[in-house]
Scaffold this active site. Structure first.
Site, PDB file in Angstrom:
ATOM      1  N   HIS A  68       0.570  -1.103   0.323  1.00  0.00           N
ATOM      2  CA  HIS A  68      -0.468   0.128  -0.111  1.00  0.00           C
ATOM      3  C   HIS A  68       0.945   1.184   0.421  1.00  0.00           C
ATOM      4  CE1 HIS A  68      -3.613   2.473   1.533  1.00  0.00           C
ATOM      5  NE2 HIS A  68      -2.831   3.186   2.153  1.00  0.00           N
ATOM      6  N   GLU A  69       2.074   1.158   0.580  1.00  0.00           N
ATOM      7  CA  GLU A  69       2.814   2.419   1.073  1.00  0.00           C
ATOM      8  C   GLU A  69       3.896   2.390   0.185  1.00  0.00           C
ATOM      9  OE1 GLU A  69       2.403   5.345   3.183  1.00  0.00           O
ATOM     10  OE2 GLU A  69       0.909   3.542   4.407  1.00  0.00           O
ATOM     11  N   HIS A  72       2.143   4.281  -3.113  1.00  0.00           N
ATOM     12  CA  HIS A  72       2.034   6.047  -2.580  1.00  0.00           C
ATOM     13  C   HIS A  72       3.709   5.926  -3.465  1.00  0.00           C
ATOM     14  CE1 HIS A  72      -1.844   6.699  -0.548  1.00  0.00           C
ATOM     15  NE2 HIS A  72      -1.398   5.651   0.148  1.00  0.00           N
TER      16      HIS A  72
END
Length: 390
Positions: A68-69, A72
């Site tokens: 998820h990170e 980003h």
């Protein structure tokens, strides 16, 4: 708040760090899954099996948080924003961008990438559970758990609680409509504070209803979001004050210097206790050899101070963190916080010309705030450029 984090890997040029609080949540998740969720849903496994699957699922969950990170971070890097590191901690993970996005569209794309990744992971693991679950019950348990939690993470992160991803999406929309990054941040931070208060209130009523663990956890998350939203608003104010200043503007040129052979006792008596200095520069014949700080001296037993020369315990110049005189003051303050430093030497053309201290910057901030000097420099210098996305 991420002091004490340590690097465990490096991916795509990004340091992957773990905060000590991460071990707490890993332990809690492993226990909850091994003694609670999996025994309730799947009967007949041995204790060792429950724990093996529980621990595996907990670590895989944080692997998906890392994905998820990374989503980003990789979108940010593609848009030209440096991402020095990602930190995993008790609430999940956070990507540290070296600067704010320069447009509303850029912010939208970076913020939306994380939840989109969580939804994709939920879909993939859910489908894998349907197709492969019949082959192995333990595999089914892990896959369905990852699918369910990632779906919840995707939904939760899209809530408009700044600095959650949904709060950043909200800021990008407000930024696009108003053309003002400053106003958009205030709006998103305000909504984030309300969301934090809401979670704390819900958690409080859950406590009254007897759901002790759920109530405390919600209150804890609400408290974190409230503090993070307020912190973002404070950072905006700080950036507005310091944006036009560089290290040269806030450095002191009268930094104290000592000779290499001066005993630590003399340094403490004459400079630190005597004049309130937290660090001195060790030099010889005009050449800087290193820096001697309070932290360096604390490593030496007090009884040895009279006989220990400054050069013996100083941090050598090659290991000293430095900044260029043209470095923005905001970046210098960020560096001081990230490295847990109280001061940083300033170089110009390879020569030391000053010393920036945390105290000096904070004094400047307090003076500017008392004079009402927080001008909207951000909006003047960084307009919202038209880009696709938001």
């Amino acid at each position: 708040m991420f002091g004490g984090s340590f690097r465990v890997a490096r991916l795509f040029g990004i340091d992957i760090e773990v905060h000590p609080s991460w071990f707490l949540i890993i332990a809690f998740l492993s226990y909850s899954l091994s003694e609670g969720l999996f025994p309730a849903r799947y009967k007949g496994w041995g204790t060792g099996t429950y724990w093996a699957i529980g621990v595996t699922a907990a670590f895989l969950l944080f692997f998906t948080v890392l994905l998820h990170e990374l989503a980003h971070a990789l979108v940010a890097k593609r848009r030209g924003l440096p991402v020095p590191r990602i930190t995993l901690f008790i609430f999940g993970g956070v990507s540290h961008l070296a600067r704010q996005p320069s447009s509303a569209g850029e912010e939208f794309q970076i913020a939306a990438a994380g939840p989109a990744t969580s939804f994709v992971i939920a879909a993939v693991t859910g489908l894998a559970g349907l197709l492969l679950g019949s082959l192995n019950e333990q595999l089914e348990a892990i896959l369905y758990y990852l699918a369910g939690v990632n779906a919840l993470l995707g939904v939760f992160n899209m809530l408009p609680g700044f600095p959650l991803d949904g709060g950043r999406v909200l800021r990008s929309i407000a930024w696009k409509r108003s053309g003002s990054f400053r106003k958009a941040t205030r709006t998103a931070a305000g909504v984030g504070e309300l969301f934090g208060y809401l979670l704390m209130t819900v958690g409080f009523f859950l406590l009254l209803g007897g759901l002790l663990l759920d109530g405390l956890w919600l209150m804890f998350i609400g408290w974190f979001l409230l503090g993070a939203a307020r912190g973002e608003a404070s950072n905006l104010q700080l950036e507005g004050i310091l944006r036009r200043l560089t290290a040269r503007d806030v450095m002191r040129t009268d930094f104290p210097t000592v000779v290499p052979g001066l005993p630590l006792q003399a340094v403490v008596d004459d400079y630190m206790v005597g004049h309130g200095e937290r660090a001195v520069i060790v030099e010889h014949g005009g050449a800087v050899l290193g820096i001697l700080t309070v932290t360096d001296i604390r490593r030496v037993p007090r009884t040895e101070w009279p006989s220990t020369p400054a050069q013996a315990v100083m941090t050598p110049r090659e290991r000293v963190v430095t900044v260029d005189a043209s470095t923005p003051a905001v970046e210098v303050l960020t560096l001081l916080g990230e490295k847990a430093l109280n001061q940083v030497p300033v170089l110009e053309n390879g020569r030391m010309v000053g010393l920036v201290t945390r105290r000096e910057i904070l004094d400047r901030l307090q003076l500017a705030e008392s004079l009402g000097a927080n001008t909207p420099a951000i909006d003047e210098e960084r307009p919202a450029a038209p880009t696709p996305g938001a």
